[in-house]
Design an enzyme around this catalytic site. Structure first.
Site, mmCIF file in Angstrom:
data_model
loop_
_atom_site.group_PDB
_atom_site.id
_atom_site.type_symbol
_atom_site.label_atom_id
_atom_site.label_comp_id
_atom_site.label_asym_id
_atom_site.label_seq_id
_atom_site.Cartn_x
_atom_site.Cartn_y
_atom_site.Cartn_z
ATOM 1 C CB VAL A 166 2.221 -0.707 3.774
ATOM 2 C CG1 VAL A 166 2.141 -2.018 4.543
ATOM 3 C CG2 VAL A 166 1.661 0.438 4.611
ATOM 4 C CG ASP A 200 -9.073 5.658 7.614
ATOM 5 O OD1 ASP A 200 -10.082 5.813 6.879
ATOM 6 O OD2 ASP A 200 -7.920 5.579 7.160
ATOM 7 N N GLY A 219 0.832 -1.201 0.000
ATOM 8 C CA GLY A 219 0.000 0.000 0.000
ATOM 9 C C GLY A 219 0.856 1.236 0.000
ATOM 10 C CD GLU A 220 3.722 5.019 -2.850
ATOM 11 O OE1 GLU A 220 3.737 4.154 -3.747
ATOM 12 O OE2 GLU A 220 4.619 5.867 -2.678
ATOM 13 N N GLY A 221 0.167 5.493 0.662
ATOM 14 C CA GLY A 221 -0.721 6.632 0.838
ATOM 15 C C GLY A 221 0.100 7.895 0.994
ATOM 16 C CG PHE A 256 -0.507 10.445 5.870
ATOM 17 C CD1 PHE A 256 -0.145 11.768 6.054
ATOM 18 C CD2 PHE A 256 -1.784 10.148 5.439
ATOM 19 C CE1 PHE A 256 -1.058 12.777 5.830
ATOM 20 C CE2 PHE A 256 -2.711 11.157 5.211
ATOM 21 C CZ PHE A 256 -2.341 12.477 5.400
#
Ligand code: ADP
Ligand code: MG
Length: 353
Positions: free
Chosen positions: A36, A168, A29-31, A33
């Protein structure tokens, strides 16, 4: 003080890790913030080909996430993914980053599972570890959904009892743990701990608008804007009682229940459209139903039928979770005692054979 000493001793004997200990695997994952990855330990690469750990390299918000994970590990560890260690990594070119490490719980989030055509039967197979020979149908789907909702509410209740609001909650942040065959909550990056005084109100953009309750702020107190590290302020359980911040998560969990009952609401675009419709109905699900049911598709009608089983207790529970006013929403604990959960769920199904 006993708690403090215990925590310190426990921390002392837990393995610690450094940057060079890890071999990076697939990006999970990549956001905005953090990123991962699935990782393995360099000294132990054969443990599993793809790695049995998860590493998040986070921005300054990582400080709060480490704090929340440490607290969950001590207070309600079975609710969330198994947290191993968090530390500040300074040598990176990108400046200071927080690195967080968890055990790899499994391949699939509830979101992945819900997007499969086979949902909810794919979840039944994972929870029971076997495929059922019983005929498919609404009854059986309802039991599977009930089991998922019970697990999610159980995890939420433990978090809320600890004093943590997640903020969230969404299918992407609920992972299926293959070890315990249950759903666990992940991603405490936007969480707030109100009892101990980590009173951290993130900027609005941290909240996912698809699942967020209508209230912008879960506490009506004057709070500092996003700090770079946890700040301690004195907030009492009395304030918790007054503001019922946990009901923010209940609204999100209600939307997940809705998406499980109505396949057509599982796509982003349809969920956003639903949110618009619900807003027009002043967040009243009963009015929404009145508006859409007369010209509902077969699929939508099937969702209402599922929620109407057993005298409509599913619909009753759903409408007690998705309400405009936080005060009028049920709590996780009260929801778990709702008659919807009286019928035995999936496990009973496996004994029926
Ligand atoms: P973010 O949403 O901030 O990118 P998350 O903590 O939600 O970070 O993690 C991103 C994704 O990584 C999750 O949606 C999930 O697919 C996967 N993931 C995170 N933690 C675990 C874990 N403990 N075990 C397995 N997969 C995980
Ligand atoms: Mg996430």
């Amino acid at each position: 003080w006993d708690m403090f000493v215990l925590a310190f001793v426990e921390r002392l004997f837990r393995p610690t890790y450094r940057k060079d200990d890890f071999v990076l695997g697939k990006k999970l994952g990549e956001g905005a913030f953090g990123v991962v990855y699935r990782v393995s330990l360099a000294k132990n690469p054969s443990s599993k080909k793809e790695g049995d750990l998860v590493l998040k390299k986070a921005t300054e918000y990582g400080a709060v996430e480490i704090w929340m994970n440490e607290r969950v590990r001590r207070a309600c560890s079975s609710s969330c993914a198994d947290f191993l260690y968090g530390f500040l990594e300074n040598s990176s070119k990108k400046g200071a980053q927080y690195w967080l490490l968890w055990r790899f719980e499994g391949e699939a989030t509830l979101s992945d599972l819900m997007l499969s055509k086979d949902f909810p039967y794919n979840v039944e197979a994972m929870i029971l570890g076997e495929v059922q020979a019983l005929p498919k149908g609404l009854e059986r789907e309802n039991r599977i959904i009930q089991t998922i909702m019970r697990q999610v509410l159980f995890a939420l209740d433990a978090l809320h009892t600890t004093g943590i609001v997640h903020r969230d909650i969404k299918p992407q942040n609920i992972i299926f743990s293959e070890g315990s065959r249950t759903f666990k909550i992940i991603d405490l990056g936007a969480a707030a701990d109100l009892r101990v005084g980590i009173n951290y109100i993130p900027k609005e953009f941290l909240l996912d608008p698809r699942y967020a309750a209508p209230e912008q702020y879960i506490m009506s107190t004057q709070t500092p804007s996003a700090p770079s590290a946890p700040v301690a302020t004195a907030l009492s359980p009395v304030l918790w009682q007054m503001n019922l911040p946990d009901r923010f998560d209940i609204y999100s969990a209600g939307l997940i229940f809705l998406q499980m009952a109505f396949p057509s609401l599982r796509s982003d675009s349809n969920l956003i459209q639903f949110n618009r419709q619900l807003k027009r109905c002043e967040y009243d699900l009963v009015s929404w139903r009145k508006a859409v049911e007369p010209r509902a598709s077969l699929e939508l009608r099937r969702g209402f039928e599922l929620l109407d089983l057993d005298g409509g207790i599913g619909w009753e529970l759903l409408t007690s979770m998705v309400r405009y006013k936080a005060r009028q929403r049920t709590s996780a604990k009260t929801a778990l005692a709702h008659p919807y959960f009286d019928r035995e769920g999936l496990l009973a199904l496996s004994f029926m054979q």
